[in-house]
Design a protein around this motif. Sequence first.
Motif: not given
Length: 337
Positions: A100-103, A117-120, A166-174
């Motif tokens: 829910e938070a990500l959406s 940017n949560a993907a940072l 994750f379409a990018d394998p090195r991506l991390q969510l914060d």
Amino acid sequence: MRRSLALIAMALALCALLCACGREPQKFERARYDLFDTVTSLTVYAKSEAEFNGIADVAFAELEAWHRALDGFNSLEGNLRYINEFAARAPVRADEKLFEALSWLKDNERAAGGLVNAALGAVTRLWRDAREAGGPPPDASSLSEAAKHANFDDVILDAQNNTVFFADPRLQLDLGAIGKGYAAKAVIDALNNAGARSYILNIGGNVYCAQPPPGRESFRVAVESPGGSDEAAAIIRVSDMSAVTSGDYQRYFEYEGARYHHIIDPYTLYPARNFSSVTILHKDPALADLYSTRAFIMPYAEGAALVNGIEGMEAMWILPNGEIRATEGFLSRMEPI
Ligand code: AMP
Ligand code: MG
């Protein structure tokens, strides 16, 4: 004899009931130190300790569930850490709350050029590691390498199955920039449903004040002084309102005379330098949390235009030289210190 005892008991029960109804609410408080890596306190004006305990149990159970879902340190099936570990291999079913938070972020993050940017996460992790080690700051080449893996569009949400990929394998969510505010929103709903009316929820400085108790016009909230002084930078009157501050005096390290704090400008990849703190007022704690981080990164003129464009939002900026700027609505709530 038995009948008269029963009558006395009934009279006593009636008396207790009448006393409870007429009683002024009293202030009760509960705090926890193990959620969201910070101190959470709940203050409620309630008629009795039993009423307060019922309300506080509901609120802290909700908070605990959000803490588990958004925990970036301990891996539990479907939570943030788990998604960061496994979502690059295949779509992973996320905890409902996390999903829910990500959406919500997908819908709200675009509005201001992706400054929050949560993907940072790959970048903020380098800064967190440096902070935990006490310095030095991460080197520029590692930062720009990590920043290549920070596109929120690469976080693929499937609302049918509640999965994240994750379409990018090195991506991390914060989710540090909105987690406490988003959780606060759900806890406030739970508190209201449990019948709480006059209360203050404070998740590590992310403060929501509901209606004041009878006889008082509003709650008073102190905005911390970034310089570390005991004196508040401002005192404001609020009710049914969140007050959220992003500051350079929380989560920082010093290295060779410079301070490196935790709010990262996604363009420079270094801590944002425009302000010592930014405080946002808004009814919705998730929006207040998102915008305090956003406005902290933006130059003043842009931030002021952004805040003025949002219904019911007010802000105060403290510049590194101590100068205070605030929207008119914020100034009108300020009390002399
Ligand atoms: P806040 O205290 O709400 O302003 O959020 C700061 C937290 O958000 C940091 O501790 C990081 O976990 C995370 N963060 C820092 N910079 C950014 C950014 N540019 N975008 C998204 N999250 C960030
Ligand atoms: Mg924030």
